[in-house]
Design a protein around this motif. Structure first.
Motif, PDB file in Angstrom:
ATOM      1  N   ILE A 573      -8.931 -11.852   0.183  1.00 10.80           N
ATOM      2  CA  ILE A 573      -9.221 -10.637  -0.592  1.00 10.80           C
ATOM      3  C   ILE A 573      -8.544  -9.421   0.047  1.00 10.80           C
ATOM      4  N   ALA A 574      -8.598  -9.357   1.383  1.00 12.11           N
ATOM      5  CA  ALA A 574      -7.968  -8.228   2.078  1.00 12.11           C
ATOM      6  C   ALA A 574      -6.464  -8.202   1.813  1.00 12.11           C
ATOM      7  N   GLY A 575      -5.851  -9.428   1.826  1.00 11.13           N
ATOM      8  CA  GLY A 575      -4.428  -9.499   1.527  1.00 11.13           C
ATOM      9  C   GLY A 575      -4.115  -9.023   0.122  1.00 11.13           C
ATOM     10  N   LEU A 576      -4.940  -9.443  -0.836  1.00  7.88           N
ATOM     11  CA  LEU A 576      -4.746  -9.010  -2.215  1.00  7.88           C
ATOM     12  C   LEU A 576      -4.914  -7.496  -2.335  1.00  7.88           C
ATOM     13  N   GLN A 577      -5.922  -6.991  -1.626  1.00  7.51           N
ATOM     14  CA  GLN A 577      -6.127  -5.543  -1.667  1.00  7.51           C
ATOM     15  C   GLN A 577      -4.929  -4.801  -1.090  1.00  7.51           C
ATOM     16  N   ASP A 578      -4.321  -5.355  -0.023  1.00  7.92           N
ATOM     17  CA  ASP A 578      -3.120  -4.742   0.546  1.00  7.92           C
ATOM     18  C   ASP A 578      -1.982  -4.752  -0.469  1.00  7.92           C
ATOM     19  N   ASP A 579      -1.833  -5.935  -1.168  1.00  2.21           N
ATOM     20  CA  ASP A 579      -0.795  -6.019  -2.193  1.00  2.21           C
ATOM     21  C   ASP A 579      -1.008  -4.973  -3.276  1.00  2.21           C
ATOM     22  N   VAL A 580      -2.275  -4.853  -3.694  1.00  2.00           N
ATOM     23  CA  VAL A 580      -2.588  -3.865  -4.729  1.00  2.00           C
ATOM     24  C   VAL A 580      -2.273  -2.456  -4.238  1.00  2.00           C
ATOM     25  N   ALA A 581      -2.617  -2.202  -2.981  1.00  2.00           N
ATOM     26  CA  ALA A 581      -2.354  -0.871  -2.439  1.00  2.00           C
ATOM     27  C   ALA A 581      -0.860  -0.586  -2.422  1.00  2.00           C
ATOM     28  N   ARG A 582      -0.073  -1.633  -1.977  1.00  2.00           N
ATOM     29  CA  ARG A 582       1.374  -1.442  -1.947  1.00  2.00           C
ATOM     30  C   ARG A 582       1.914  -1.242  -3.353  1.00  2.00           C
ATOM     31  N   ARG A 583       1.397  -2.004  -4.301  1.00  2.00           N
ATOM     32  CA  ARG A 583       1.836  -1.856  -5.675  1.00  2.00           C
ATOM     33  C   ARG A 583       1.425  -0.492  -6.228  1.00  2.00           C
ATOM     34  N   ASP A 584       0.219  -0.067  -5.850  1.00  2.00           N
ATOM     35  CA  ASP A 584      -0.228   1.264  -6.283  1.00  2.00           C
ATOM     36  C   ASP A 584       0.726   2.346  -5.765  1.00  2.00           C
ATOM     37  N   GLU A 585       1.142   2.201  -4.496  1.00  2.00           N
ATOM     38  CA  GLU A 585       2.071   3.164  -3.921  1.00  2.00           C
ATOM     39  C   GLU A 585       3.413   3.135  -4.673  1.00  2.00           C
ATOM     40  N   SER A 586       3.872   1.913  -4.979  1.00  2.00           N
ATOM     41  CA  SER A 586       5.142   1.771  -5.705  1.00  2.00           C
ATOM     42  C   SER A 586       5.047   2.378  -7.097  1.00  2.00           C
ATOM     43  N   ALA A 588       2.992   4.688  -8.050  1.00  2.00           N
ATOM     44  CA  ALA A 588       2.894   6.140  -7.916  1.00  2.00           C
ATOM     45  C   ALA A 588       4.283   6.751  -7.718  1.00  2.00           C
ATOM     46  N   ALA A 589       5.120   6.080  -6.888  1.00  2.00           N
ATOM     47  CA  ALA A 589       6.468   6.587  -6.663  1.00  2.00           C
ATOM     48  C   ALA A 589       7.294   6.546  -7.948  1.00  2.00           C
ATOM     49  N   GLU A 590       7.191   5.430  -8.700  1.00  2.00           N
ATOM     50  CA  GLU A 590       7.923   5.315  -9.964  1.00  2.00           C
ATOM     51  C   GLU A 590       7.465   6.380 -10.943  1.00  2.00           C
ATOM     52  N   ARG A 591       6.135   6.612 -10.972  1.00  2.00           N
ATOM     53  CA  ARG A 591       5.605   7.642 -11.862  1.00  2.00           C
ATOM     54  C   ARG A 591       6.159   9.016 -11.470  1.00  2.00           C
ATOM     55  N   ALA A 592       6.240   9.268 -10.164  1.00  2.00           N
ATOM     56  CA  ALA A 592       6.768  10.558  -9.695  1.00  2.00           C
ATOM     57  C   ALA A 592       8.239  10.715 -10.114  1.00  2.00           C
ATOM     58  N   ARG A 593       9.032   9.601  -9.968  1.00  2.00           N
ATOM     59  CA  ARG A 593      10.434   9.673 -10.375  1.00  2.00           C
ATOM     60  C   ARG A 593      10.580   9.866 -11.881  1.00  2.00           C
ATOM     61  N   ALA A 594       9.733   9.195 -12.635  1.00  2.00           N
ATOM     62  CA  ALA A 594       9.784   9.339 -14.101  1.00  2.00           C
ATOM     63  C   ALA A 594       9.459  10.780 -14.513  1.00  2.00           C
ATOM     64  N   LEU A 595       8.422  11.311 -13.836  1.00  2.00           N
ATOM     65  CA  LEU A 595       8.029  12.680 -14.143  1.00  2.00           C
ATOM     66  C   LEU A 595       9.178  13.652 -13.818  1.00  2.00           C
TER      67      LEU A 595
END
Length: 631
Positions: A573-586, A588-595
């Motif tokens: 679960i911790a690994g999945l949460q890390d993946d989700v966090a990394r994906r969330d960061e990615s 967020a970055a894509e959203r910032a670039r789109a904006l």
């Protein structure tokens, strides 16, 4: 003809033949009273040793009131025909019946009318007995009785309170109705009984350790340690001797004195049979009851841990109901009437002697008796030493040697009448290491030498299973495994044909001798089924199931395994949460670039539109200046 007593002048006789003294308002019942009234009311043999009544017992409620073993506690006392006896709390009358057979006058008081009715039915042919509905409070305080019997009653008189006052008042009332020299025979469970120490539930609450912990939770009854009981009796004016009863006072097989524990710890350790029965609720299988009892006896404190006490409390000086030279009594009342035996251990200057007498001489012989000889020795010396069975358990390296020495005691060939009692638990290894046969009661026609050997190995296997932890017996798992293992060590060939021959011979013998209870019994087929079932039982089942510590270890291991599984899942679960966090960061970055892109597009769009507008305005301005319309 019984003599009148003051209480017989009181009350009115009800429709069931009981004299009603009062309405105590006690509604306690175990639910068996109506059934017992039907059984006893329709019986022809009402005696205290009735096989007819015993065979009708189907559960604890009926067994407690119908089997002959119930009377053994009073059979241990030297009651005389002319005695006047008061019984307090007679229940459904099993002990009342025995008292009426032995004594001249018996007044039995029972607070519950439904139970008094059954007691009256059980004694309806005895002129010596009168049954009363009431309590000790209703009995005139006049010293007219030779014996007062109180079995399983004292613990209830205070409603479980720790206050000694109600118990002392009750004992003082018993003292008041006794003649000088009279005896109070009082039976009660021991709160420190070895069965409770080993994990059995307390008899009155069905909870483990209640009495050991001083009844910290509410209880309808309260039992007393040996010292407390004797102190209360002394305060009430009695001198007392306390005897040990096993497995308890309810269905006693053995009753013995402190002197036996001191003079022959080996015998005191082996007289009781263990484990003691759990009548209603199975126990937690904590400590081994037999081994715990042996440890307590060897430590010199066994008498404080008997499962039940029989206190003989005297008012002044008078005749003893238990002679000073008597050390123990042993009853074999689970047998058919012709074979029931009363054994007595006495001490003399040369050691201990064991005396036997058939309890019902002249009783009608059962079917199959022609093939059974019952010839117990009237007297034999108690041989100092250890049971062969104990040596087999404690000296496994000598097991083969000892078993071969035992087999050498048997006749070399088949005899018409085979001594089937020549088995390991009836052999003592004396101080010189010689094997000596004891307690030889039975000879059976056609039993055969081979079947006798299998019988000895089978009974030894059952007892070894009771005395040995299953882990120590590995790789043996079942009783049959132990029998085969012992046979191999003894150099005995054991095949299916030998086992079948043993089962056939033993089931015929048991169905002739043993008085079983219930609708199925006794029968050769049932005995054969029981033997086969015992053969296949696991060693832990013989001991009453897996020990609690093993169960705890298994549960702990399971929990540990679960813990490991949970930890792995948590890591995943911790690994999945890390993946989700990394994906969330990615994301967020894509959203910032789109904006940013959107903002750039909007900026560019605005700039383009503004430039076009400026150029258009310029062209319009030039057109107006030259007189031409704009193109």
């Amino acid at each position: 003809m019984s003599e009148p007593t003051p209480v017989r002048q009181l009350g009115e006789i009800n429709e069931h033949g009981c004299r009603v003294l009062s309405d105590p308002g006690i509604g306690y019942a175990d639910g068996a009273e109506e059934r017992l009234a039907e059984i006893v009311g329709g019986a022809t043999d009402l005696s205290s040793s009735s096989e007819e009544l015993a065979s009708a017992a189907t559960d604890w409620g009926t067994t407690y009131s119908l089997v002959p073993t119930r009377s053994n506690l009073l059979r241990s006392l030297d009651l005389r025909p002319g005695m006047k006896v008061l019984e307090i709390g007679c229940g459904c009358g099993p002990i009342t019946r025995y008292l009426g057979e032995q004594c001249g006058t018996v007044d039995s008081v029972e607070p519950m009318p439904a139970r008094a009715r059954v007691a009256r039915l059980r004694t309806r042919d005895l002129d010596s007995v009168e049954v009363f509905v009431g309590t000790l409070d209703d009995v005139p305080a006049e010293p007219v009785y030779d014996v007062v019997v109180v079995v399983g009653v004292l613990e209830y008189v205070g409603g479980g309170t720790a206050d000694p006052a109600p118990y002392l008042r009750f004992l003082e009332q018993c003292h008041a109705v006794l003649k000088d020299g009279g005896t109070l025979a009082l039976a009660i469970e021991n709160p420190l009984g070895v069965k409770y120490v080993a994990g059995a539930v307390e008899d009155h609450t069905n909870r483990p350790f209640d009495s050991l912990e001083g009844y910290m939770l509410a209880s309808p009854a309260r039992t007393f340690t040996r010292r407390t009981l004797q102190d209360m009796l002394a305060t009430a004016g009695f001198g007392s001797e306390v005897l040990s009863a096993f497995p308890d006072y309810k269905l006693p097989r053995a009753v013995f004195t402190d002197d036996l524990v001191h003079r022959s710890p080996e015998l005191a350790a082996h007289l009781p049979r263990f484990p003691s029965p759990d009548y209603l609720v199975p126990r937690l299988n904590l400590a081994d009851e037999a081994q715990t009892w042996r440890t307590l006896v060897d430590s010199g404190v066994g008498q404080h841990f008997a499962n039940s006490f029989l206190a003989l409390a005297t008012k002044g000086e008078g005749p003893r109901l238990w002679p000073a030279e008597r050390l123990a009594l042993l009853f074999s009342t689970e047998r058919r009437r012709p074979y029931a035996v009363r054994g007595e251990v006495r001490g003399d200057g040369d050691g201990l002697v064991f005396l036997r007498e058939v309890m019902h001489p002249g009783a009608a012989q059962p079917d199959g008796a022609a093939d059974v000889r019952h010839t117990p020795a009237a007297s034999e010396r108690v041989v100092p030493g250890a049971e062969l069975l104990t040596a087999l358990v404690e000296q496994p390296e000598r097991r083969g040697e000892l078993l071969r020495a035992w087999i050498a005691l048997l006749p070399a060939d088949d005899l018409e009448w085979m001594p089937v009692d020549l088995v390991p638990h009836n052999v003592v290894v004396d101080d010189d290491g010689t094997l000596v046969a004891i307690d030889q009661e039975w000879q059976v026609r056609g039993y055969g030498r081979s079947s006798t050997i299998v019988r000895g190995l089978f009974l030894a296997a059952l007892q070894i299973a009771q005395l040995t932890r299953p882990q120590a017996a590995s790789p043996w798992v079942t009783v049959g495994d132990v029998v085969r293992g012992l046979a191999s060590e003894a150099g005995v060939e054991l095949d299916d044909a030998a086992v079948d021959a043993f089962v056939a011979s033993e089931s015929a013998f048991q169905s002739t001798v043993v008085s079983l209870t219930g609708p199925d019994a006794p029968s050769r087929d049932r005995s054969a089924r029981d033997l086969r079932s015992m053969w296949d039982e696991t060693l832990s089942a013989v001991r009453g199931g897996e020990r609690f510590d093993l169960q705890w270890a298994e549960a702990t291991a399971q929990l540990s395994a679960h813990d490991d599984e949970v930890a792995a899942l948590r890591d995943e679960i911790a690994g999945l949460q890390d993946d989700v966090a990394r994906r969330d960061e990615s994301v967020a970055a894509e959203r910032a670039r789109a904006l940013a892109a959107e903002q750039r597009v909007e900026h560019l769009t605005r700039r383009t539109a503004y430039g076009l507008l400026v150029r258009l305005r310029r062209r319009l301005a030039r057109g107006r200046a030259g007189g031409r319309p704009a193109a």
